[in-house]
Design an enzyme around this catalytic site. Structure first.
Site, PDB file in Angstrom:
ATOM      1  N   CYS A 372      46.978  58.493  37.919  1.00 23.26           N
ATOM      2  CA  CYS A 372      47.035  57.482  36.882  1.00 23.26           C
ATOM      3  C   CYS A 372      45.981  56.336  37.604  1.00 23.26           C
ATOM      4  O   CYS A 372      45.926  56.341  38.615  1.00 23.26           O
ATOM      5  CB  CYS A 372      48.531  56.699  37.077  1.00 23.26           C
ATOM      6  SG  CYS A 372      49.655  57.564  35.983  1.00 23.26           S
ATOM      7  N   GLN A 380      39.256  43.217  33.997  1.00 24.86           N
ATOM      8  CA  GLN A 380      38.666  44.145  33.313  1.00 24.86           C
ATOM      9  C   GLN A 380      37.387  43.605  33.004  1.00 24.86           C
ATOM     10  O   GLN A 380      37.118  42.469  32.862  1.00 24.86           O
ATOM     11  CB  GLN A 380      39.569  44.619  32.084  1.00 24.86           C
ATOM     12  CG  GLN A 380      40.459  45.404  32.729  1.00 24.86           C
ATOM     13  CD  GLN A 380      41.538  45.970  31.248  1.00 24.86           C
ATOM     14  OE1 GLN A 380      41.130  45.622  30.299  1.00 24.86           O
ATOM     15  NE2 GLN A 380      42.554  46.694  31.481  1.00 24.86           N
ATOM     16  N   TYR A 384      35.285  46.388  38.388  1.00 22.21           N
ATOM     17  CA  TYR A 384      36.284  46.930  39.297  1.00 22.21           C
ATOM     18  C   TYR A 384      36.794  48.417  38.863  1.00 22.21           C
ATOM     19  O   TYR A 384      37.071  48.976  39.686  1.00 22.21           O
ATOM     20  CB  TYR A 384      37.534  45.904  39.222  1.00 22.21           C
ATOM     21  CG  TYR A 384      37.339  44.689  39.922  1.00 22.21           C
ATOM     22  CD1 TYR A 384      37.065  44.573  41.019  1.00 22.21           C
ATOM     23  CD2 TYR A 384      37.299  43.476  39.120  1.00 22.21           C
ATOM     24  CE1 TYR A 384      36.728  43.195  41.896  1.00 22.21           C
ATOM     25  CE2 TYR A 384      36.954  42.154  39.910  1.00 22.21           C
ATOM     26  CZ  TYR A 384      36.636  42.170  41.203  1.00 22.21           C
ATOM     27  OH  TYR A 384      36.510  41.153  41.705  1.00 22.21           O
ATOM     28  N   GLU A 406      43.348  63.403  36.219  1.00 19.93           N
ATOM     29  CA  GLU A 406      44.245  64.377  35.210  1.00 19.93           C
ATOM     30  C   GLU A 406      44.029  63.869  33.633  1.00 19.93           C
ATOM     31  O   GLU A 406      43.643  62.633  33.371  1.00 19.93           O
ATOM     32  CB  GLU A 406      45.585  63.860  35.519  1.00 19.93           C
ATOM     33  CG  GLU A 406      46.494  64.713  34.658  1.00 19.93           C
ATOM     34  CD  GLU A 406      48.083  64.296  35.003  1.00 19.93           C
ATOM     35  OE1 GLU A 406      49.062  64.445  34.262  1.00 19.93           O
ATOM     36  OE2 GLU A 406      48.404  63.663  36.299  1.00 19.93           O
ATOM     37  N   SER A 410      43.306  57.716  28.929  1.00 21.94           N
ATOM     38  CA  SER A 410      43.095  56.565  27.810  1.00 21.94           C
ATOM     39  C   SER A 410      41.660  56.405  27.017  1.00 21.94           C
ATOM     40  O   SER A 410      40.807  57.043  27.762  1.00 21.94           O
ATOM     41  CB  SER A 410      43.567  55.583  28.324  1.00 21.94           C
ATOM     42  OG  SER A 410      42.991  54.792  29.231  1.00 21.94           O
ATOM     43  N   SER A 419      31.067  56.621  31.686  1.00 20.80           N
ATOM     44  CA  SER A 419      29.761  55.966  32.548  1.00 20.80           C
ATOM     45  C   SER A 419      29.554  55.827  34.119  1.00 20.80           C
ATOM     46  O   SER A 419      28.511  56.104  34.421  1.00 20.80           O
ATOM     47  CB  SER A 419      30.214  54.343  32.180  1.00 20.80           C
ATOM     48  OG  SER A 419      29.365  53.367  32.756  1.00 20.80           O
TER      49      SER A 419
END
Length: 525
Positions: A372, A380, A384, A406, A410, A419
């Site tokens: 995760c 955001q 970062y 994994e 999202s 990117s």
């Protein structure tokens, strides 16, 4: 007008909302829940084809009752016990079911394994700048072919290149994780969470054999068992330090806390409390001013802490609860023993404030270096996210491995990884120097070894950037062989240079103090 007609769960109708340009629009939405507050009905809606984080409570005056669609009822069919059963279904469920069947029937024979592809002759990968434009190949070379490609001198004679019709299609390869994969269960530690897969993985296969549970990674959430509770946000607001966060998704905090207008969290130990007074009392007793664990990186105000999920179980569970508010595609682990957590913090006079984190398995059989990953909303779009990704690959370099996150990612995670992969690979390609007047050449294996990015991700990135092209060429007028050409256009080069100028935050390997452990030799981690 909404009060004149009884609206039930599962109904669909257009709902008024503001788009990014603050203009009115009427997207189709599904009613997930209805409640009454102060003699006024409120409706919890999910906008079809929109991300779940946009779901919200709306009033009746925002509903277009003229286009109301009631949920359809399925025909009664015998169940396994021989008893009839039926349930209301919405159009979305019917579409999803048909998609599940299509995916299962298309992927079931492969059982998650790559089908053998015909071997080709030895092929070369070369880099050409400002070559005449060629038709891009719509599919990808397999990882075996690309990684085993030898380097040949690039043929300069333009007559050797064939026309568009002579471009050979490259075998398809996808790395978005949406394809069905069956992984046999493995003996060992049992988890307390339900094992699941993507939407396509959640149903049994078309031949009646249930899909095997995934025993690795943080587990993709099993959408087949979604109920109305987990589809709705249950926390109104979270106060974390100097920030107030609006959760995007459901998180299984204790039910008695979900009715509170604000849930208070200690920003250092992440303990959840029901009131500001409780938080103030807790802060007088909490001695932490940074995440527990070892600080393995510090440069300027940025630090990374390595946290063992077994040694710091309470903190790890609280971190997972917070992260679940902003991650919809993962299940939550209460058994954090098999995981390591790397928390990024920003330092000031009051302490080390959490910015984001990523978790990874202590032992991964599928080369996952991230389970995760999350940057908290206040941080955001400030670079970062890429810093977290870069740090995960820096750890893989120290471990001497290639890694991959994994799947599935999202929507925001996929954008960040694409990117990062693009900038990292372009950085290497643009630094290549011609050798004795020949075009610079590099193999997929070499790019993978330099960056620690898995070969499949390298190939998919080259395809995404539309850089890789395959050409047939003739040798001695009778022997035909192929070559992969990477073409960098001026637009790609200019775009990359502009992006790198904006990327101020980078990981300095000299500031990393990390010694990898061999977890396979540890009996209980």
């Amino acid at each position: 007008m909404a009060d004149n007609v009884e609206i039930v769960e599962g109904c669909r109708l257009p709902v008024l909302r503001k788009n990014q340009e603050h203009e009115d629009e009427w997207p189709l939405a599904e009613i997930l829940s209805v409640k009454e507050v102060s003699s006024r009905k409120l409706y919890y809606v999910h906008y079809i084809d929109f991300n779940k984080r946009l779901d919200e409570w709306v009033t009746g005056d925002r509903l277009d009752m003229k286009k109301l669609q009631f949920p359809k009822k399925e025909a009664k069919t015998p169940t396994k016990n021989g008893l009839p059963g039926s349930r209301p279904s919405s159009p979305e469920r019917e579409v999803r079911k048909s998609l599940d069947l299509n995916v299962q029937s298309a992927t079931a024979p492969s059982r998650g394994k790559t089908l053998p592809t015909p071997k080709r002759k030895v092929e070369a990968v070369s880099l050409a700048t400002q070559v005449p434009p060629a038709t891009p190949v719509p599919s990808l070379p397999s990882s075996t072919e690309a990684s085993q490609a030898s380097v040949f001198p690039a043929v300069r004679d333009p007559n050797t290149f064939k026309s568009r019709e002579d471009h050979e299609p490259i075998s398809s390869l996808t790395t978005n994780g949406t394809a069905r994969r069956l992984i046999p269960s493995q003996p060992g530690r049992k988890r307390k969470a339900n094992c699941g897969g993507t939407d396509e993985d959640s149903q049994d296969s078309s031949d009646g054999i249930p899909s095997a549970p995934r025993m690795t990674g943080s587990l993709v959430s099993d959408r087949s068992h979604d109920d109305i509770v987990t589809r709705m946000k249950n926390i109104e607001c979270i106060e974390l330090g100097r920030h107030r966060l609006k959760p995007w998704y459901f998180s299984p905090y204790p039910q008695e806390l979900t009715a509170l207008p604000i849930l208070y969290l200690c920003e250092f130990c992440l303990k959840y409390l029901k009131s500001l007074k409780c938080l103030q009392r807790h802060l007088t007793k909490c001695n932490l001013r940074h995440p527990p664990g070892n600080e393995i990186y510090r440069k300027g105000t940025i630090s990374f802490f390595e946290i063992d999920g077994r040694k710091n179980k309470t903190y790890s569970q609280n971190l997972c609860l917070l992260a679940k508010c902003f991650l919809d595609h993962k299940t939550l682990y209460y058994d954090t023993d098999p995981f390591l957590f790397y928390v990024m913090t920003e330092y000031d006079s009051k302490g080390f404030h959490i910015v984001g984190y990523f978790s990874k398995e202590k032992e991964s059989t599928e080369d996952y270096n991230v389970a995760c990953i999350l940057t908290l909303p206040p941080y955001q779009r400030r670079g970062y996210g890429k810093l977290l990704i870069e740090f995960s690959y820096e750890l893989s370099k120290v471990e001497g491995k290639t890694g991959t996150p994994e799947k599935p990612l999202s929507d925001l995670g996929l954008l960040s990884y694409r990117s990062y992969w693009s900038q990292t690979i372009l950085e290497i390609l643009m630094d290549l120097k011609p050798d004795n007047g020949e075009r610079p050449q590099i193999t997929i294996n070499e790019i993978s070894e330099i960056t620690s990015v898995k070969k499949e991700d390298v190939i998919s990135t080259l395809q995404y950037l539309n850089l890789i092209n395959y050409y047939k060429m003739w040798l001695f007028s009778y022997k035909k062989y192929g070559q992969y050409i990477l073409t960098l256009s001026e637009d790609i080069v200019d775009g990359h240079e502009r992006a790198m100028q904006k990327r101020h935050l980078r990981i300095d390997p000299k500031c990393l103090h990390f010694t990898p452990k061999d977890w396979s030799k540890r009996g209980k981690w």
